[in-house]
Design an enzyme around this catalytic site. Structure first.
Site, PDB file in Angstrom:
ATOM      1  N   LYS A  19       0.853  -1.207   0.000  1.00 44.51           N
ATOM      2  CA  LYS A  19       0.000   0.000   0.000  1.00 44.51           C
ATOM      3  C   LYS A  19       0.879   1.244   0.000  1.00 44.51           C
ATOM      4  O   LYS A  19       2.055   1.199   0.357  1.00 44.51           O
ATOM      5  CB  LYS A  19      -0.910   0.030   1.235  1.00 44.51           C
ATOM      6  CG  LYS A  19      -0.208  -0.022   2.609  1.00 44.51           C
ATOM      7  CD  LYS A  19       0.294   1.283   3.157  1.00 44.51           C
ATOM      8  CE  LYS A  19       0.959   1.131   4.528  1.00 44.51           C
ATOM      9  NZ  LYS A  19       1.794   2.268   4.939  1.00 44.51           N
ATOM     10  N   ALA A 104      10.225  -3.215   6.235  1.00 44.10           N
ATOM     11  CA  ALA A 104      10.409  -2.016   7.068  1.00 44.10           C
ATOM     12  C   ALA A 104      10.552  -0.777   6.192  1.00 44.10           C
ATOM     13  O   ALA A 104      11.472   0.015   6.331  1.00 44.10           O
ATOM     14  CB  ALA A 104      11.619  -2.171   7.994  1.00 44.10           C
ATOM     15  N   ALA A 105       9.620  -0.643   5.243  1.00 47.78           N
ATOM     16  CA  ALA A 105       9.765   0.379   4.207  1.00 47.78           C
ATOM     17  C   ALA A 105       8.606   1.368   4.170  1.00 47.78           C
ATOM     18  O   ALA A 105       8.639   2.325   3.411  1.00 47.78           O
ATOM     19  CB  ALA A 105       9.897  -0.300   2.846  1.00 47.78           C
ATOM     20  N   GLY A 106       7.547   1.114   4.955  1.00 46.38           N
ATOM     21  CA  GLY A 106       6.376   1.999   4.917  1.00 46.38           C
ATOM     22  C   GLY A 106       5.352   1.562   3.880  1.00 46.38           C
ATOM     23  O   GLY A 106       4.404   2.292   3.572  1.00 46.38           O
ATOM     24  N   LEU A 107       5.524   0.343   3.342  1.00 45.93           N
ATOM     25  CA  LEU A 107       4.622  -0.153   2.296  1.00 45.93           C
ATOM     26  C   LEU A 107       3.670  -1.234   2.816  1.00 45.93           C
ATOM     27  O   LEU A 107       2.893  -1.810   2.040  1.00 45.93           O
ATOM     28  CB  LEU A 107       5.440  -0.689   1.112  1.00 45.93           C
ATOM     29  CG  LEU A 107       6.299   0.364   0.403  1.00 45.93           C
ATOM     30  CD1 LEU A 107       7.252  -0.284  -0.591  1.00 45.93           C
ATOM     31  CD2 LEU A 107       5.412   1.392  -0.314  1.00 45.93           C
ATOM     32  N   GLY A 110       4.577  -6.604   5.690  1.00 38.54           N
ATOM     33  CA  GLY A 110       4.353  -7.602   6.746  1.00 38.54           C
ATOM     34  C   GLY A 110       2.884  -7.693   7.119  1.00 38.54           C
ATOM     35  O   GLY A 110       2.331  -8.780   7.320  1.00 38.54           O
ATOM     36  N   SER A 111       2.214  -6.532   7.195  1.00 43.94           N
ATOM     37  CA  SER A 111       0.790  -6.502   7.540  1.00 43.94           C
ATOM     38  C   SER A 111      -0.033  -7.169   6.444  1.00 43.94           C
ATOM     39  O   SER A 111      -0.996  -7.890   6.716  1.00 43.94           O
ATOM     40  CB  SER A 111       0.310  -5.059   7.702  1.00 43.94           C
ATOM     41  OG  SER A 111       1.040  -4.412   8.706  1.00 43.94           O
ATOM     42  N   ASP A 144      -2.240  -1.832  10.813  1.00 43.23           N
ATOM     43  CA  ASP A 144      -2.507  -1.780   9.360  1.00 43.23           C
ATOM     44  C   ASP A 144      -3.162  -3.044   8.834  1.00 43.23           C
ATOM     45  O   ASP A 144      -3.603  -3.077   7.689  1.00 43.23           O
ATOM     46  CB  ASP A 144      -1.181  -1.660   8.590  1.00 43.23           C
ATOM     47  CG  ASP A 144      -0.662  -0.243   8.527  1.00 43.23           C
ATOM     48  OD1 ASP A 144      -1.365   0.664   8.990  1.00 43.23           O
ATOM     49  OD2 ASP A 144       0.457  -0.074   8.010  1.00 43.23           O
TER      50      ASP A 144
END
Ligand code: C5P
Length: 298
Positions: A19, A104-107, A110-111, A144
């Site tokens: 996202k 760990a990129a803000g995308l 993992g969620s 998220d």
């Protein structure tokens, strides 16, 4: 060589989409340490692939293309354990996780992986969970995760777990999304901790963006606001530098996705987006070209 696990006939393969955050208004801090948010999120066609295979034992196994993520506290393992506990079953599963979304990129990678397990495993094992139960399990895994049970375009409030799906609309001006992941990883918690009250907003940006999209209009660039961006650009010069390079190369709009460090720049035109993609790749950056996607249309 014989594998150490015995597959049964039951298997399925699913995609987990990334996202971007079109807006991220932080409204204030809650007494439990979380922050109140209003954020507009959209799934994009950059995705991980998960293959779930039921096994003849009771083990939960993860085989991931990123070795550091092959741990028992990976969100996909926690999602499986949660489903098994709730359903009172102890069946075995192998999850093969092919990562393509940077971590760990803000995308939301993992969620999204965890949400994909919550959607796919009950189907594979014929477990009857209501959507509300899935939402509640998703929220217990991360703020998220509920959004990814819906995908598409949505307004997320509370700590991010209260999802209101929005009618699908994506402006022509943003048809192509250039994503650039600077070569650092940022923990979400660190970014939220470094917020100052001057970064808080009243949620007006998210409201304005929801209204513009509802009217099928391109939102005003000033409303594509991310409260976390100031701190990230200030504390992480690598991100500020990447942003400057994108702007110097011709991007007119560059924004941080979530808590970063990934930046996105929208383009109407593929030729222009690809030119910048090539330029940034020449500088050595990890870059992707993506588009908005509605998971059911994949
Ligand atoms: O919910 P999740 O585990 O994904 O959040 C990771 C961290 O990000 C939290 O531990 C918290 O520090 C921060 N966070 C926050 N406010 C939110 C969501 C996340 O402060 N609404």
């Amino acid at each position: 060589m014989k594998p150490q696990w015995q597959p049964s006939a039951e298997s399925c393969t699913v995609r987990a989409y990334a996202k971007i955050n079109l807006t991220l208004d932080v409204l204030g801090r809650r007494s439990d340490g979380y922050h109140m948010l209003a954020t507009v999120m959209q799934t994009i066609n950059l995705h991980d692939t998960l293959c779930l295979t039921t096994t003849e034992d009771t083990q939960v196994r993860l085989a991931c293309t990123v070795p550091e993520l092959n741990t028992p506290d990976n969100l996909v393992v926690r999602a499986v354990e949660l489903i098994r506990r709730r359903a009172g079953v102890s069946r075995g599963i192998l999850i093969e996780l092919y990562k393509r979304i940077p971590t760990a990129a803000g995308l939301g990678g993992g969620s999204s992986d965890a949400a994909a397990v919550l959607l796919a495993l009950p189907r594979l094992w014929n477990l009857a969970f209501s959507f509300d139960e899935l939402l509640e399990m998703a929220a217990s895994l991360g703020s998220d995760v509920p959004f990814f049970l819906y995908g598409g375009l949505a307004l997320c409030e509370g700590r991010g777990e209260q999802v209101t799906p929005l009618p699908p609309f994506w402006p022509e001006q943003m048809r192509w999304l250039l994503l650039l992941k600077p070569p650092i990883n940022i923990a979400t918690a660190t970014v939220f901790r470094s917020l100052s009250p001057r970064d808080y907003t009243n949620g007006a940006h998210s409201r304005a963006v929801c209204e513009a999209l509802r009217m099928q209009r391109m939102p005003a660039p000033a409303d594509l606001h991310n409260s976390l961006e100031r701190g990230v650009l200030e504390y992480y010069p690598e991100v500020a530098r990447a942003r400057e390079l994108l702007l110097a190369a011709g991007a007119t709009l560059v924004r941080l996705s979530g808590s970063g460090p990934t930046l996105f720049a929208p383009f109407a035109d593929l030729t222009m987006a690809w030119r910048l993609h090539r330029r940034m790749a020449e500088y050595g950056y990890e870059v992707y070209l993506a588009q908005a996607i509605y998971p059911s249309s994949s």
